[in-house]
Design an enzyme around this catalytic site. Structure first.
Site, PDB file in Angstrom:
ATOM      1  N   ASP A 101      -6.720 -34.084  52.511  1.00 14.39           N
ATOM      2  CA  ASP A 101      -7.691 -33.106  52.985  1.00 14.39           C
ATOM      3  C   ASP A 101      -8.936 -33.864  53.444  1.00 14.39           C
ATOM      4  O   ASP A 101      -9.969 -33.864  52.775  1.00 14.39           O
ATOM      5  CB  ASP A 101      -8.029 -32.124  51.860  1.00 14.39           C
ATOM      6  N   LYS A 130      -4.562 -24.141  62.821  1.00 14.85           N
ATOM      7  CA  LYS A 130      -5.088 -23.586  61.577  1.00 14.85           C
ATOM      8  C   LYS A 130      -5.920 -22.335  61.865  1.00 14.85           C
ATOM      9  O   LYS A 130      -6.856 -22.379  62.670  1.00 14.85           O
ATOM     10  CB  LYS A 130      -5.948 -24.660  60.895  1.00 14.85           C
ATOM     11  N   THR A 148      -5.152 -20.476  56.650  1.00  9.35           N
ATOM     12  CA  THR A 148      -6.079 -21.013  55.671  1.00  9.35           C
ATOM     13  C   THR A 148      -6.988 -19.923  55.109  1.00  9.35           C
ATOM     14  O   THR A 148      -6.867 -18.757  55.462  1.00  9.35           O
ATOM     15  CB  THR A 148      -6.904 -22.157  56.309  1.00  9.35           C
ATOM     16  N   GLU A 167      -8.222 -26.744  63.389  1.00  3.88           N
ATOM     17  CA  GLU A 167      -8.643 -25.362  63.138  1.00  3.88           C
ATOM     18  C   GLU A 167      -9.148 -24.638  64.378  1.00  3.88           C
ATOM     19  O   GLU A 167      -9.904 -25.191  65.181  1.00  3.88           O
ATOM     20  CB  GLU A 167      -9.749 -25.366  62.071  1.00  3.88           C
ATOM     21  N   PHE A 171      -6.407 -21.271  48.433  1.00  4.45           N
ATOM     22  CA  PHE A 171      -7.551 -22.078  48.005  1.00  4.45           C
ATOM     23  C   PHE A 171      -7.766 -21.968  46.498  1.00  4.45           C
ATOM     24  O   PHE A 171      -8.395 -21.030  46.010  1.00  4.45           O
ATOM     25  CB  PHE A 171      -8.808 -21.633  48.746  1.00  4.45           C
TER      26      PHE A 171
END
Length: 320
Positions: free
Chosen positions: A17, A132, A156, A96, A178
């Site tokens: 990440d 994403k 996400t 993203e 998450f």
């Protein structure tokens, strides 16, 4: 002794990440995930100085509305970071869609297509990239369209079973629940600390994993946003885990035994559900944590996107 990181790799696909090129080269993850925060930080590294100059020079030659040029150059720089990461990992890099498109299905679809096209211009095939998207109803609908076009998506900012089921129904390639942000909310709301086995974020991912495996859902579960190594260990065996360099280093230095916690062979039967828009919005409304953390996450990514665009704007002004 074998480190916990090496043991984890035997049962889970390990993803980094980060956009830190040095860390990726050193830790050798299979995949990398990025977001506006990670991209903005990566562009502060000396190795991307030439990429910034190239993008600004390119942008200076573009016509049209100034703010559109700023956004296009920012997009180009995001692809530059992703393209460097592609060189270092054997698997996928997640890039993203702009956070300010989180409630815009058509805008998200268009940006997803542009992301893939930009990578393909650099010789990076779509099977190396995940687009994403935020797990809003609109983001999930965008993913449904993109998946049908052969563009794999990473959903996400996922905090609830409602989001997970809707993503599965849409045929999403991968979801990123998450863990740490769920823990943050519950710690603040309750004022108590949680062990790894009690951790609400861990329990949420375990529930989603069990649901997916019980119903042979192919969407990959990739736990994300970890606050400590204990959360990671409590999800050993999950399809994928995306982990920060600091926690990857911590696991690499620990040679204790790592017990597998999740396996397709130990799932329990649960009822199959279908989540339409009305049901999705009601379930989110009834889940204060998921609603608040989703909104907070979008605001945070939007803030970092603004920071990136502000940097680009200044660079373009100086080059003019």
């Amino acid at each position: 002794m074998t480190s916990k990181l090496d043991q984890l790799r035997e049962m889970t696909t390990v993803v980094a990440d980060t956009g830190d090129i040095e860390a990726v080269a050193r830790l050798k993850p299979v995949d990398c995930t990025t977001n506006p925060t990670i991209v903005y930080k990566a562009l502060g590294e000396p190795m991307f100085a030439d990429a910034i100059k190239e993008a600004v020079a390119w942008g200076s030659k573009q016509g049209g509305i100034a703010e559109t040029v700023v956004q296009t150059v920012a997009d180009r720089l995001s692809i530059s970071v992703g393209a460097e990461l592609v060189k270092l990992v054997p698997g996928r890099v997640s890039t993203e869609v702009d956070a300010d498109l989180s409630f815009d299905t058509e805008g998200s679809i268009d940006k997803g297509r542009k992301i893939i096209a930009a990578y393909e211009e650099r010789g990076v095939t779509r099977d190396r990239i995940l687009v994403k998207l935020a797990s809003t109803w609109e983001g999930i609908r965008a993913a449904e369209v993109l998946q049908k076009e052969g563009i794999d998506c990473n959903l996400t900012l996922l905090f609830s079973k409602a989001q997970a089921i809707a993503c599965a129904d849409a045929g999403a390639f991968l979801i990123s629940p998450f863990v740490g942000r769920i823990l943050d909310w519950h710690k603040k709301a309750s004022g108590k600390d949680f062990t790894a086995e009690e951790d609400p974020g861990v329990l949420s991912v375990r529930e989603i994993y069990n649901y997916y495996k019980a119903h042979d859902i192919k969407t990959i579960v990739m736990g994300a946003s970890f606050r400590n190594a204990g959360e990671i260990e409590a999800l050993a065996g999950c399809d994928r885990l995306t982990i920060s360099p600091a926690l990857l280093d911590e696991l690499s230095k620990d040679d204790g035994k790592l017990e597998r916690k999740l396996s397709p062979d130990t799932v329990t039967n649960v009822e199959k559900l279908t989540v339409d828009e009305k049901t999705f919005r009601w379930m989110m409304n009834e889940d204060a944590m998921a609603t608040e953390k989703l909104a907070e996450g979008i605001r945070s990514f939007a803030k970092d996107l603004i920071s990136l665009r502000t940097m680009v704007r200044k660079e373009l002004e100086q080059a003019a």
